[in-house]
Design a protein around this motif. Sequence first.
Motif, short mmCIF file in Angstrom:
data_model
loop_
_atom_site.label_atom_id
_atom_site.label_comp_id
_atom_site.label_asym_id
_atom_site.label_seq_id
_atom_site.Cartn_x
_atom_site.Cartn_y
_atom_site.Cartn_z
N GLU A 852 0.84 -1.20 0.00
CA GLU A 852 0.00 0.00 0.00
C GLU A 852 0.88 1.25 0.00
OE1 GLU A 852 -3.65 1.99 2.60
OE2 GLU A 852 -2.11 0.81 3.62
N TYR A 856 1.46 4.08 -2.84
CA TYR A 856 1.26 5.50 -2.50
C TYR A 856 2.50 6.32 -2.91
CZ TYR A 856 0.12 9.70 0.13
OH TYR A 856 -0.15 10.99 0.48
N GLN A 920 -2.39 5.90 -4.69
CA GLN A 920 -2.38 4.44 -4.68
C GLN A 920 -3.44 3.85 -5.62
OE1 GLN A 920 -3.23 6.63 -2.30
NE2 GLN A 920 -3.80 5.56 -0.40
N ASP A 969 -11.17 -3.60 5.72
CA ASP A 969 -10.73 -2.37 6.36
C ASP A 969 -11.25 -1.17 5.56
OD1 ASP A 969 -9.47 -0.62 8.01
OD2 ASP A 969 -7.50 -1.59 7.90
N SER A 971 -12.11 1.62 3.24
CA SER A 971 -11.75 1.62 1.83
C SER A 971 -11.40 3.01 1.32
CB SER A 971 -12.91 1.06 0.99
OG SER A 971 -14.02 1.91 1.10
N SER A 976 -10.69 -1.89 -0.76
CA SER A 976 -10.30 -2.12 0.63
C SER A 976 -8.79 -1.98 0.80
CB SER A 976 -10.73 -3.52 1.07
OG SER A 976 -10.02 -4.50 0.34
N ARG A 977 -8.40 -1.70 2.04
CA ARG A 977 -6.97 -1.56 2.36
C ARG A 977 -6.24 -2.88 2.13
NH1 ARG A 977 -3.58 -1.07 7.28
NH2 ARG A 977 -1.93 0.41 6.76
N GLU A 978 -6.96 -4.01 2.37
CA GLU A 978 -6.33 -5.33 2.18
C GLU A 978 -5.88 -5.51 0.72
OE1 GLU A 978 -9.07 -5.86 5.70
OE2 GLU A 978 -9.08 -4.79 3.79
N TYR A 980 -5.10 -3.05 -1.39
CA TYR A 980 -3.93 -2.18 -1.60
C TYR A 980 -2.67 -2.80 -1.03
CZ TYR A 980 -6.83 1.80 -3.09
OH TYR A 980 -7.67 2.63 -3.78
N MET A 981 -2.82 -3.59 0.04
CA MET A 981 -1.67 -4.20 0.70
C MET A 981 -1.15 -5.43 -0.04
SD MET A 981 -1.07 -2.68 3.79
CE MET A 981 -0.64 -3.85 5.05
#
Length: 1003
Positions: A852, A856, A920, A969, A971, A976-978, A980-981
């Motif tokens: 993420e 970014y 991101q 998580d 968004s 979702s953040r997951e 992006y990770m």
Amino acid sequence: MKKSLSSEFSTFQEDLLYWYAVAKRTIIEIQHPVTGLIPAHPGGDTWVRDCTYAIHSLWALSLAFEKQLSESNLSLHHELKFRTLKGMRGLLQALMNQKDKVMKFNARQSHLDCLHAKYETSTGRPVVGDGEWGHLQLDATSLFVLTLAQITSSGLVIVQSLSEIDFIQSLVLYIHYAYRTPDFGVYERGDKNNRGIRELSACSVGMAKSALVAIRDLNLFGAQGGARSVICVPPDMSRQCNRVIQAILPRGSKSKEFDSSVWSIITYPAFAVENEELLNLTKESLKKNLEGNYGYKRFLLDGYKTALEDKFRLHYDLGELRNFEGIECEWPIYFIYEWIDELFCKNSEKALAMQAKVEKLMVPDEDGYPLVPEFYFVPSERVEAEKLSNGSQVRLCGGKIPFVWAQSLYIVAGLLQHDFISTSDIDPLNRRLSMIKKPASIVQIVLLSDNKDCQSFADERNIPCTPVCNIDFKIITPKVVVEMWKELGLRSSRDTGADSSNPQRVSSLRTSIVYQYKDQFFASLPEYSLLASFYNNLDNEIFIQKTIARLSYLSSQWCFPGRPMLTILLTPERCAEESTVRFLDTLKSGSFQGVQVKLCSTQTALSTSFKQFLPSLPNLVKKDNGVYTLAASTIKGRKISTAVRMNFEVTSKNLKDEFIKLQGSSTEEKWNQLNMIFNEIGCIPDSLAEQIEDLYRRALADRCWHVVRHCSSLLFKVHPSISESVLHILITQRQISFGEGHSEETISQPPSHIEFLDFITRHSKKCYVLFSVYQEVLNYLSQIIQKNVSLFKGILRVRLDLLVKLIAKETSGDENDFDKMCSLRPIELYQLIYRLLSGGVSTCDDEQLTWERIRYIDGSLNRLPKNFHHSLYSLLNATSGINLDGNVIRSFPLINEMTAGEPQFAISISNWLDKIPQPQLRQLYVETMMILGSLQKMLKRVPDIIELHAILFQAHETFLQECSIFDPDASLSGISREFYMTPPTGQFGTLSYLAKSISQLHY
């Protein structure tokens, strides 16, 4: 094909007379008897470029006859020598008739003020108006200056008066602007759409660079001249051009991915490329993409003189260029350039092969003499067949026959091929040796002490150092150096009409020269060493970083006899820093990061340095520290930055200015009081300017950096080298943008000093401290790009606001919280920017480098992966457009007018991508387009409009389902953040889910 001449001459003489006969038939007979000008074709006008090349053939012939003087050819040698002289003087007179335009152009670089490109042959007067032709062709003017230098060096003096010397001196400044001035180029029409859009071209910049190097320190009166007739060229002019060449090649310009005109700068006559790898890459690119059976195409999608071109309009309609793909005219002249190149490279077999290629394309006149046609074209009835199979159809010759420019080069090549002249004869200044790597210069460092304590500091460590009061020369500030160059006539308003509001840059090379006036010597301090110059220079680590960069630059770029000299003044503030001790100890070893250095006494440095003689001296005054500055310089009263004053409305709670005083004993207390006043009345009164100046100086002494930066912005302080910092970024063919969204503005050409200040003033209204932060960040980016340009790979545009937000997020975790960023030491800010560019992480927190965060960072840096543009071009070629969150980029006219590798295509794509505000998310869309491009050939169908949003969100849904994530998580834009990770590659990478999404959507 050669016509046999009288048998009374020896074979050798007969061959030489043959070449004279060719020149007489095609060049000499059309030279005007009064003006000496040579038209582009019989009865036509005289183009500066074509005429100069024609003079090259006369000069080469005169040199050939000079080497073989005999009773029978003495008259021919005399004739050729003075025809060369007459031609050059004819061009010089035509240009001098427009000297007022040169002065105007040097002041504001307007294309309407430039020298004309063509003149009436019989009078030397202009034939069309300023705005009726693409006159701004800096390569042509540079070619004339280069030719003047070469011919003068061969012993034939052309210039005959001091007024002509002064005009040539003004031409030096005129062509020096090539590195930053878009022009109409060799083809006179600017960009390849013929819409009159000027662009920076490799040919113009390269020819200017060679001309500046060739004429530097040349005495135009030859052996009979004195100091007054020597041409002065500031050392940094050619180096700026060289950096631009390295950034542009192997491309030709922004709209021309490849351009055959660069043959003239990679070989005879310019030899402008110093890097062998780049030279070979450029040659290979030209041969691979532009070479044909009849010569080289000028550039891809060139419609000039093709059967499909509309002869009744100069411009091309939207999307029309694709019609000319595969049927571009082929020009034999570029075969001749390649032939000459093989001769200069001593490749005899390849040279013979090129000669055969050229002579196969020539057309005999009625007496059998060979004429070089302008181009070969595909006739209309063969167009479709040629498009189906490139190179399959017989072409017809067209245009001017002979094409004087090409005919002249043919004569030069023939004389070289048959050894009538050598390469050194037509290149007496050894431009052909420019690629030979010169040994790095030893940089001599002179340390001066500000007072007794500083002298003791140096003596205790056995470091050569001299008190300022005991040296053999006078120490001056960089502003004095600028004034000295004005005295040399390069920027004086009297000579050029230059705008004094646009100060001349202080370059590294100019401050490393010793200046001599009569028996007085002067050495300059580097601009960054002055404590009052800008706040970041007070951080000793920044001072050391800049010194290291200066040493490296001087070592690699020095181009004068003698050694460069770097003068450093040791002050109590510097001596108090432990980093200074470590730095000086390293310098004592004689080598620093690969640069050979020598700490030496003032006497030694003076004897081995390069000295620039001055015709006069500006008025100087000695300061308390022994440094001389301009007598006229005064400290102007400070005023509050307009960036602040324009941003806030004064409320009814205004206090009377005279009653406002900053309270408190400490720096922080005074700063808090200033903040309170600002919050209460909504502005900073002018009456506080002096108090803010005092607070600024106090914060500097306390190293309270957040107060320093805020006060610097309030006081409208400007970095003395900010214009040069911007220039260093832009000349690598990158852009700089300010603002976000609809307010984002992009700089692609170096702005004037005033224009740039206007940029940062407007865009710092939202947060006034940005006025200083913008300058500081640009200064560090400039240092980094000069040190390691590879860190900027994939970055076409530096989006300054996104970068500042990235720095804020790295330091505080919140992209809108600038407090911690402003509290960093300057060296900490520099190091953070360097780590971000190099893919490292910040040491300001312990956060792990997640995907993420990587996305970014890359999105904020505007970085794109390798081959992204070629992949996207291929994708656009298969569809009507791509939709990116409601922003559709259409295939038409984009791919109909551009090629995959041309910079203009990359700029168009960047403008489109930059509409995505979240960095991101932007990178996820980039990944989506990359996987689409890689799978394109396997797709069952490609929709009319590719919906990137649908593909990405389908991939995200699949990811959540397969990973059993039911409560994702928070968004960002629905992702979702997951996700992006998640890393891009691997079985469960984002690319894998994007590929599944493409399949599920029945692509």
